[in-house]
Design a protein around this motif. Structure first.
Motif, PDB file in Angstrom:
ATOM      1  N   VAL A  35       0.848  -1.206   0.000  1.00 45.44           N
ATOM      2  CA  VAL A  35       0.000   0.000   0.000  1.00 45.44           C
ATOM      3  C   VAL A  35       0.882   1.254   0.000  1.00 45.44           C
ATOM      4  N   GLU A  36       1.955   1.207   0.765  1.00 38.85           N
ATOM      5  CA  GLU A  36       2.857   2.369   0.795  1.00 38.85           C
ATOM      6  C   GLU A  36       3.482   2.602  -0.578  1.00 38.85           C
ATOM      7  N   ARG A  37       3.846   1.519  -1.266  1.00 42.18           N
ATOM      8  CA  ARG A  37       4.421   1.675  -2.615  1.00 42.18           C
ATOM      9  C   ARG A  37       3.409   2.257  -3.586  1.00 42.18           C
ATOM     10  N   ILE A  38       2.160   1.785  -3.471  1.00 40.67           N
ATOM     11  CA  ILE A  38       1.101   2.336  -4.339  1.00 40.67           C
ATOM     12  C   ILE A  38       0.975   3.827  -4.085  1.00 40.67           C
ATOM     13  N   SER A  39       1.011   4.191  -2.804  1.00 39.01           N
ATOM     14  CA  SER A  39       0.887   5.607  -2.446  1.00 39.01           C
ATOM     15  C   SER A  39       2.063   6.423  -3.002  1.00 39.01           C
ATOM     16  N   LEU A  40       3.280   5.869  -2.894  1.00 33.87           N
ATOM     17  CA  LEU A  40       4.467   6.611  -3.346  1.00 33.87           C
ATOM     18  C   LEU A  40       4.567   6.695  -4.864  1.00 33.87           C
ATOM     19  N   GLU A  41       4.201   5.588  -5.524  1.00 38.22           N
ATOM     20  CA  GLU A  41       4.491   5.511  -6.961  1.00 38.22           C
ATOM     21  C   GLU A  41       3.284   5.706  -7.868  1.00 38.22           C
ATOM     22  N   LYS A  42       2.067   5.477  -7.309  1.00 37.68           N
ATOM     23  CA  LYS A  42       0.909   5.498  -8.223  1.00 37.68           C
ATOM     24  C   LYS A  42      -0.154   6.520  -7.856  1.00 37.68           C
ATOM     25  N   ASP A  43      -0.365   6.756  -6.557  1.00 36.45           N
ATOM     26  CA  ASP A  43      -1.430   7.694  -6.195  1.00 36.45           C
ATOM     27  C   ASP A  43      -1.141   8.327  -4.839  1.00 36.45           C
ATOM     28  N   ARG A  44      -0.627   9.533  -4.866  1.00 38.89           N
ATOM     29  CA  ARG A  44      -0.242  10.211  -3.622  1.00 38.89           C
ATOM     30  C   ARG A  44      -1.449  10.634  -2.790  1.00 38.89           C
ATOM     31  N   THR A  45      -2.641  10.530  -3.352  1.00 40.47           N
ATOM     32  CA  THR A  45      -3.825  10.954  -2.581  1.00 40.47           C
ATOM     33  C   THR A  45      -4.398   9.810  -1.745  1.00 40.47           C
ATOM     34  N   LEU A  46      -3.820   8.624  -1.848  1.00 39.96           N
ATOM     35  CA  LEU A  46      -4.342   7.473  -1.097  1.00 39.96           C
ATOM     36  C   LEU A  46      -4.132   7.689   0.406  1.00 39.96           C
ATOM     37  N   ALA A  47      -5.227   7.599   1.165  1.00 41.46           N
ATOM     38  CA  ALA A  47      -5.142   7.813   2.628  1.00 41.46           C
ATOM     39  C   ALA A  47      -5.197   6.482   3.365  1.00 41.46           C
ATOM     40  N   PHE A  48      -4.279   6.280   4.293  1.00 37.33           N
ATOM     41  CA  PHE A  48      -4.248   5.072   5.129  1.00 37.33           C
ATOM     42  C   PHE A  48      -3.434   5.413   6.369  1.00 37.33           C
ATOM     43  N   GLU A  49      -3.493   4.528   7.375  1.00 40.98           N
ATOM     44  CA  GLU A  49      -2.788   4.833   8.626  1.00 40.98           C
ATOM     45  C   GLU A  49      -1.765   3.758   8.950  1.00 40.98           C
ATOM     46  N   HIS A  50      -0.687   4.172   9.546  1.00 33.75           N
ATOM     47  CA  HIS A  50       0.338   3.231   9.998  1.00 33.75           C
ATOM     48  C   HIS A  50       1.268   3.969  10.937  1.00 33.75           C
ATOM     49  N   ALA A  51       2.029   3.213  11.701  1.00 29.07           N
ATOM     50  CA  ALA A  51       3.061   3.833  12.540  1.00 29.07           C
ATOM     51  C   ALA A  51       4.190   2.834  12.748  1.00 29.07           C
ATOM     52  N   CYS A  52       3.951   1.807  13.563  1.00 30.01           N
ATOM     53  CA  CYS A  52       5.063   0.960  14.012  1.00 30.01           C
ATOM     54  C   CYS A  52       5.584  -0.026  12.973  1.00 30.01           C
ATOM     55  N   HIS A  53       4.728  -0.498  12.090  1.00 31.24           N
ATOM     56  CA  HIS A  53       5.081  -1.514  11.083  1.00 31.24           C
ATOM     57  C   HIS A  53       5.369  -2.890  11.671  1.00 31.24           C
ATOM     58  N   HIS A  54       5.086  -3.125  12.930  1.00 31.62           N
ATOM     59  CA  HIS A  54       5.287  -4.486  13.436  1.00 31.62           C
ATOM     60  C   HIS A  54       4.204  -4.939  14.426  1.00 31.62           C
ATOM     61  N   GLY A  55       2.963  -4.539  14.157  1.00 30.26           N
ATOM     62  CA  GLY A  55       1.844  -5.114  14.895  1.00 30.26           C
ATOM     63  C   GLY A  55       1.689  -4.645  16.326  1.00 30.26           C
ATOM     64  N   VAL A  56       2.156  -3.459  16.628  1.00 27.80           N
ATOM     65  CA  VAL A  56       2.108  -2.991  18.023  1.00 27.80           C
ATOM     66  C   VAL A  56       1.227  -1.753  18.207  1.00 27.80           C
ATOM     67  N   CYS A  57       1.225  -0.849  17.231  1.00 31.36           N
ATOM     68  CA  CYS A  57       0.520   0.424  17.461  1.00 31.36           C
ATOM     69  C   CYS A  57      -0.976   0.337  17.193  1.00 31.36           C
ATOM     70  N   GLY A  58      -1.413  -0.626  16.394  1.00 30.08           N
ATOM     71  CA  GLY A  58      -2.839  -0.786  16.108  1.00 30.08           C
ATOM     72  C   GLY A  58      -3.381   0.141  15.036  1.00 30.08           C
ATOM     73  N   ALA A  59      -2.511   0.878  14.354  1.00 29.41           N
ATOM     74  CA  ALA A  59      -2.993   1.898  13.410  1.00 29.41           C
ATOM     75  C   ALA A  59      -3.469   1.329  12.074  1.00 29.41           C
ATOM     76  N   CYS A  60      -2.899   0.222  11.628  1.00 30.15           N
ATOM     77  CA  CYS A  60      -3.066  -0.181  10.221  1.00 30.15           C
ATOM     78  C   CYS A  60      -4.172  -1.197   9.983  1.00 30.15           C
ATOM     79  N   GLY A  61      -5.129  -1.317  10.921  1.00 31.62           N
ATOM     80  CA  GLY A  61      -6.224  -2.266  10.720  1.00 31.62           C
ATOM     81  C   GLY A  61      -7.038  -1.924   9.487  1.00 31.62           C
ATOM     82  N   MET A  62      -7.366  -2.926   8.702  1.00 32.41           N
ATOM     83  CA  MET A  62      -8.241  -2.729   7.538  1.00 32.41           C
ATOM     84  C   MET A  62      -8.886  -4.067   7.185  1.00 32.41           C
TER      85      MET A  62
END
Ligand code: SF4
Ligand code: FES
Length: 221
Positions: A35-62
């Protein structure tokens, strides 16, 4: 390997739509990385949440191919069906934009959690004590997975009831013993099945019910 990632897009004032992105990815890559690659390379308007990247912060649920998961610890190759992965925002919350949801419905009710459901952790160098909620990473996945929580906004919800059940003081707010509290639960246990940290909210709700029926809890307020 080539994957087709289909993302539900919801922008303020607009109708929901699905956008498809074809991407090259290693099957062991996380859905969040893709999803981050899609955001960087294909569509900068894509909104999503993340922080820790290893299952601890709870931000990236979908919702990934119909199932609630943390995108950062979900390998794309394990969830793709025929090379296709459909991503949608968590259910039961207002969508801010695309995959980002407003979890204030859950956080707003956390004021019902008494201090005894918090654990004191060492604040380290500053020698202050900080409070943190037991175990639950506040991802909201249990609300989305629960057939009641995602259709009945007044319901306190699985994680909050589980936190209240951890309270050792023998008291619960009156709303816990109400139609919006433990009695709303239909015992589907989807919350426990989907919770990424094994917090088992469903079992906690059943424990609260038993204790209420036996008169072991004081209902206050
Ligand atoms: S109980 Fe589990 S699924 Fe629910 S918010 Fe907490 S960590 Fe997430
Ligand atoms: S980015 Fe923190 S849990 Fe996924």
């Amino acid at each position: 390997m080539r994957f087709r990632v289909v993302i539900k897009r919801v922008k303020a004032g607009g109708e929901p739509r699905f956008d498809a992105f074809d991407v090259e990815a290693d099957p062991s890559e996380s859905v969040l990385d893709v999803v981050e690659r899609i955001s960087l390379e294909k569509d900068r308007t894509l909104a999503f949440e993340h922080a820790c990247h290893h299952g601890v912060c709870g931000a990236c649920g979908m919702v990934i191919n119909g199932v609630e998961r943390l995108a950062c610890i979900t390998r794309i190759g394990e969830v793709a069906k025929g090379g296709v992965v459909v991503l949608e925002p968590l259910r039961g919350f207002k969508v801010i934009s695309d995959l980002a949801v407003d979890k204030s419905r859950m956080f707003g009710k956390y004021k019902l959690v008494t201090p005894s459901t918090l654990e004191i952790v060492d604040g380290g160098l500053q020698e202050v004590q900080l409070e943190k909620l037991y175990d639950c990473i506040e991802c909201g996945i249990c609300y989305s997975a629960c057939p009641i929580a995602n259709t009945f906004p007044e319901y306190l919800g699985p994680s909050l009831l589980a936190l209240i059940s951890k309270s050792g003081d023998g008291k619960v707010p009156a709303v816990v013993d109400s139609r919006a509290g433990v009695w709303a639960c239909h015992a589907a246990f989807e919350c426990s099945v989907r919770c990424p940290v094994g917090f088992k909210p469903g079992e906690s709700i059943m424990r609260l019910r038993r204790r209420l029926l036996k008169g072991e809890l004081r209902v206050e307020g």
